[in-house]
Design a protein around this motif. Structure first.
Motif, PDB file in Angstrom:
ATOM      1  N   CYS B  42      47.812  42.920  46.216  1.00  0.00           N
ATOM      2  CA  CYS B  42      48.764  42.671  47.307  1.00  0.00           C
ATOM      3  C   CYS B  42      48.389  41.414  48.094  1.00  0.00           C
ATOM      4  O   CYS B  42      49.272  40.686  48.557  1.00  0.00           O
ATOM      5  N   ALA B  43      47.093  41.168  48.239  1.00  0.00           N
ATOM      6  CA  ALA B  43      46.666  39.963  48.966  1.00  0.00           C
ATOM      7  C   ALA B  43      47.115  38.719  48.206  1.00  0.00           C
ATOM      8  O   ALA B  43      47.636  37.765  48.791  1.00  0.00           O
ATOM      9  N   LEU B  44      46.921  38.728  46.866  1.00  0.00           N
ATOM     10  CA  LEU B  44      47.373  37.593  46.055  1.00  0.00           C
ATOM     11  C   LEU B  44      48.884  37.449  46.166  1.00  0.00           C
ATOM     12  O   LEU B  44      49.406  36.335  46.279  1.00  0.00           O
ATOM     13  N   ALA B  45      49.591  38.597  46.177  1.00  0.00           N
ATOM     14  CA  ALA B  45      51.051  38.557  46.312  1.00  0.00           C
ATOM     15  C   ALA B  45      51.449  37.955  47.651  1.00  0.00           C
ATOM     16  O   ALA B  45      52.402  37.185  47.740  1.00  0.00           O
ATOM     17  N   ARG B  46      50.686  38.300  48.695  1.00  0.00           N
ATOM     18  CA  ARG B  46      51.042  37.805  50.026  1.00  0.00           C
ATOM     19  C   ARG B  46      50.806  36.307  50.165  1.00  0.00           C
ATOM     20  O   ARG B  46      51.471  35.645  50.947  1.00  0.00           O
ATOM     21  N   VAL B  47      49.817  35.793  49.427  1.00  0.00           N
ATOM     22  CA  VAL B  47      49.519  34.364  49.573  1.00  0.00           C
ATOM     23  C   VAL B  47      50.286  33.516  48.562  1.00  0.00           C
ATOM     24  O   VAL B  47      50.858  32.484  48.915  1.00  0.00           O
ATOM     25  N   CYS B 126      42.922  20.342  37.449  1.00  0.00           N
ATOM     26  CA  CYS B 126      42.462  19.164  36.706  1.00  0.00           C
ATOM     27  C   CYS B 126      41.635  19.566  35.490  1.00  0.00           C
ATOM     28  O   CYS B 126      41.626  18.890  34.472  1.00  0.00           O
ATOM     29  N   LEU B 127      40.906  20.702  35.625  1.00  0.00           N
ATOM     30  CA  LEU B 127      40.084  21.157  34.512  1.00  0.00           C
ATOM     31  C   LEU B 127      40.927  21.871  33.463  1.00  0.00           C
ATOM     32  O   LEU B 127      40.403  22.323  32.447  1.00  0.00           O
ATOM     33  N   GLY B 128      42.232  21.997  33.741  1.00  0.00           N
ATOM     34  CA  GLY B 128      43.132  22.609  32.768  1.00  0.00           C
ATOM     35  C   GLY B 128      43.066  24.121  32.741  1.00  0.00           C
ATOM     36  O   GLY B 128      43.434  24.747  31.753  1.00  0.00           O
ATOM     37  N   LEU B 129      42.571  24.741  33.818  1.00  0.00           N
ATOM     38  CA  LEU B 129      42.566  26.210  33.849  1.00  0.00           C
ATOM     39  C   LEU B 129      43.990  26.718  34.044  1.00  0.00           C
ATOM     40  O   LEU B 129      44.781  26.099  34.756  1.00  0.00           O
ATOM     41  N   THR B 130      44.281  27.851  33.405  1.00  0.00           N
ATOM     42  CA  THR B 130      45.584  28.465  33.646  1.00  0.00           C
ATOM     43  C   THR B 130      45.560  29.117  35.028  1.00  0.00           C
ATOM     44  O   THR B 130      44.516  29.246  35.649  1.00  0.00           O
ATOM     45  N   ARG B 131      46.747  29.569  35.462  1.00  0.00           N
ATOM     46  CA  ARG B 131      46.850  30.181  36.781  1.00  0.00           C
ATOM     47  C   ARG B 131      45.958  31.414  36.897  1.00  0.00           C
ATOM     48  O   ARG B 131      45.262  31.602  37.898  1.00  0.00           O
ATOM     49  N   LEU B 132      45.969  32.228  35.819  1.00  0.00           N
ATOM     50  CA  LEU B 132      45.164  33.445  35.815  1.00  0.00           C
ATOM     51  C   LEU B 132      43.678  33.115  35.884  1.00  0.00           C
ATOM     52  O   LEU B 132      42.915  33.710  36.646  1.00  0.00           O
ATOM     53  N   GLN B 133      43.296  32.112  35.071  1.00  0.00           N
ATOM     54  CA  GLN B 133      41.887  31.711  35.071  1.00  0.00           C
ATOM     55  C   GLN B 133      41.466  31.205  36.441  1.00  0.00           C
ATOM     56  O   GLN B 133      40.381  31.496  36.935  1.00  0.00           O
ATOM     57  N   THR B 134      42.362  30.411  37.067  1.00  0.00           N
ATOM     58  CA  THR B 134      42.053  29.873  38.387  1.00  0.00           C
ATOM     59  C   THR B 134      41.799  31.008  39.367  1.00  0.00           C
ATOM     60  O   THR B 134      40.800  31.014  40.100  1.00  0.00           O
ATOM     61  N   ILE B 135      42.720  31.982  39.350  1.00  0.00           N
ATOM     62  CA  ILE B 135      42.581  33.082  40.305  1.00  0.00           C
ATOM     63  C   ILE B 135      41.299  33.857  40.047  1.00  0.00           C
ATOM     64  O   ILE B 135      40.543  34.169  40.971  1.00  0.00           O
ATOM     65  N   LEU B 136      41.025  34.152  38.765  1.00  0.00           N
ATOM     66  CA  LEU B 136      39.846  34.956  38.449  1.00  0.00           C
ATOM     67  C   LEU B 136      38.550  34.221  38.769  1.00  0.00           C
ATOM     68  O   LEU B 136      37.647  34.785  39.385  1.00  0.00           O
ATOM     69  N   HIS B 137      38.462  32.958  38.355  1.00  0.00           N
ATOM     70  CA  HIS B 137      37.164  32.272  38.436  1.00  0.00           C
ATOM     71  C   HIS B 137      36.983  31.441  39.701  1.00  0.00           C
ATOM     72  O   HIS B 137      35.864  31.254  40.157  1.00  0.00           O
ATOM     73  N   VAL B 138      38.074  30.945  40.254  1.00  0.00           N
ATOM     74  CA  VAL B 138      37.939  30.022  41.383  1.00  0.00           C
ATOM     75  C   VAL B 138      38.256  30.692  42.716  1.00  0.00           C
ATOM     76  O   VAL B 138      37.609  30.432  43.717  1.00  0.00           O
ATOM     77  N   VAL B 139      39.248  31.589  42.698  1.00  0.00           N
ATOM     78  CA  VAL B 139      39.709  32.149  43.974  1.00  0.00           C
ATOM     79  C   VAL B 139      39.002  33.452  44.333  1.00  0.00           C
ATOM     80  O   VAL B 139      38.378  33.562  45.399  1.00  0.00           O
ATOM     81  N   LEU B 140      39.054  34.433  43.418  1.00  0.00           N
ATOM     82  CA  LEU B 140      38.701  35.799  43.831  1.00  0.00           C
ATOM     83  C   LEU B 140      37.266  35.991  44.289  1.00  0.00           C
ATOM     84  O   LEU B 140      37.020  36.535  45.369  1.00  0.00           O
ATOM     85  N   LEU B 141      36.307  35.545  43.487  1.00  0.00           N
ATOM     86  CA  LEU B 141      34.927  35.855  43.838  1.00  0.00           C
ATOM     87  C   LEU B 141      34.495  35.182  45.145  1.00  0.00           C
ATOM     88  O   LEU B 141      33.941  35.848  46.030  1.00  0.00           O
ATOM     89  N   PRO B 142      34.763  33.875  45.308  1.00  0.00           N
ATOM     90  CA  PRO B 142      34.414  33.261  46.597  1.00  0.00           C
ATOM     91  C   PRO B 142      35.169  33.890  47.771  1.00  0.00           C
ATOM     92  O   PRO B 142      34.590  34.072  48.853  1.00  0.00           O
TER      93      PRO B 142
END
Lengths: 216, 227
Positions: B42-47, B126-142
């Motif tokens: 839901c947080a991802l949906a809200r943002v 720029c690194l060519g990550l897909t949206r899912l990859q971005t969310i999993l590796h770049v957004v969620l954990l930090p």
């Protein structure tokens, strides 16, 4: 079985007055006890700090429901008549004081240290420092989170129903027992709670935003 | 005051308390985990969601955060069963606690997700990550690391709030206490014991969250500093 009618709804709205009454008691009691708790938490004396810390840990580490049962049955042991309003009032005061004490401690600590130093230089004693310099500034910081906590108080007064105090949640159960339409009744109860709480939530958010207007 | 404390019932009834505490742990660990999943989505949906999705997630959060848990539990248990969906007390408890935890987690995680800077997303692009990859590796954990203290205290609060499920006869710790006190008439002693058990449980949960935090966030483990 009795048909659900408009009068039932009216009964729920009437019962909401007791939810409001209990919320006010909780807030006023919590504020009266909570301010000394907050001041003890920032006191220079380790003993006072320790007592206030222990109190907060104790209350925040036990469910409010258990606090309610303890004061309800504890009053009985002390030989007083088991009046649900008294027991609920005591429990909610104890509960609100712990949380408000911790919230307000943060607000007192958020007043810049230079204010302490400046008031020291002016030769104010501790009482004057608190009364004229620190607390008025802490109050401004404290208003948004305090309003936010009032939402918690209103919601938690629903627990007073378990010791037989007839407020909104208990009234819902009573109506449900005679009409057995739980979905409609408890949804109505939820809506009434929402009407009470939502303005407070919005106010807390608005105040918060206004307080941070200069920053971020 | 001539009251004599009497804890003798403990010799006979302690297994009940252990069983109750164990059910409390099971109910709440499950609800915290499921609530975290719901809240994160839901947080991802809200943002990042479209306007409609955003609205729906926002309405969910406001509806839950402005009504008492007790009423939510009643609606799930009594309300749903009157509509024909019969759930056991335990399943209803987990469902209601999950819905509740999900709403609070949404608000907490939203703050975390919003704190991820745009440049991080651009770099991931720029690194060519897909949206899912971005969310999993770049957004969620930090994001989670930033708001982890709030998540942990919300988890402890939910554990304490689970005492309310005793009202629909889920046989957890508080319900056990109600039962034992009605058998022994030692209400004050029973609730003192249960209060102590809850204090121990809160300490255990805090310890658990701390350990999970260490395992999850490499940075905190190595440097000992929050992000």
């Amino acid at each position: 079985m009795i048909q659900l009618s408009f009068n039932h709804l009216l009964y729920l709205v009437e019962a909401a007055r007791f939810t409001i009454l209990l919320s006010v008691i909780a807030f006023v009691g919590g504020a009266i006890v909570g301010l000394p708790v907050a001041l003890m938490r920032v006191s220079k004396s380790p003993t006072l700090r320790g007592i206030a810390w222990g109190y907060i840990q104790l209350v925040q580490g036990t469910p409010l429901l258990i606090v309610l049962f303890l004061s309800y049955f504890g009053l009985g042991i002390l030989g007083y008549k088991l009046d649900p309003l008294v027991a609920a009032g005591i429990s909610f005061t104890v509960y609100a004081a712990a949380f408000l004490g911790e919230i307000w401690r943060g607000c007192i600590e958020a007043v810049p240290k230079t204010q302490w130093e400046a008031s020291d230089c002016l030769g104010l004693n501790v009482f004057q420092q608190y009364a004229y310099v620190i607390l008025p500034q802490a109050l401004r910081i404290a208003i948004p989170p305090t309003v936010g906590f009032m939402v918690q108080i209103v919601k938690n007064t629903s627990l007073a129903s378990v010791i037989g105090f007839v407020e909104l949640a208990r009234a819902g159960q009573i109506v449900n027992n005679s009409t057995f339409e739980p979905f409609a009744i408890f949804t109505a109860v939820a809506v009434i709670y929402f009407v009470l709480c939502y303005p407070l939530s919005v106010a807390a958010r608005t105040l918060e935003r206004r307080a941070h207007a200069g920053r971020s | 005051m001539s009251y004599k404390f009497d804890f003798e019932f403990l010799a006979e009834r302690w297994p009940d308390f252990v069983a109750g505490a164990w059910l409390t742990i099971q109910l709440t660990v499950l609800s915290i985990a499921l609530g975290f999943v719901v809240g994160t989505i839901c947080a991802l949906a809200r943002v990042y969601g479209g306007p409609v999705v955003r609205r729906v997630a926002g309405a969910y959060v406001e509806a839950i955060r402005n009504t008492p848990l007790l009423i939510q539990i009643f609606i799930v248990y009594f309300g749903l069963s009157s509509l024909g969906l019969k759930l056991s007390a335990e399943v209803s408890a987990v469902l209601a606690l999950t819905i509740n935890m999900g709403a609070y987690t949404t608000e907490i995680m939203r703050a975390g997700v919003e704190s991820i800077q745009r440049t991080q997303l651009e770099a991931a692009d720029c690194l060519g990550l897909t949206r899912l990859q971005t969310i999993l590796h770049v957004v969620l954990l930090p994001a989670m690391e930033r708001v982890y203290p709030s998540l942990a205290s919300q988890g402890v609060l939910l554990m304490l709030a689970s005492s309310i499920t005793s009202q629909i006869s889920a046989e957890e710790l508080t319900a056990t206490a109600n039962l034992v006190q009605s058998d022994t008439y030692r209400s004050f002693e029973v609730y003192i014991i249960v209060a102590v058990v809850y204090l121990v449980l809160s300490a255990l949960y805090r310890l658990g969250f701390w350990a999970i935090g260490l395992a999850l966030f490499e940075r905190r483990r190595r440097l000992g500093t929050p992000l």
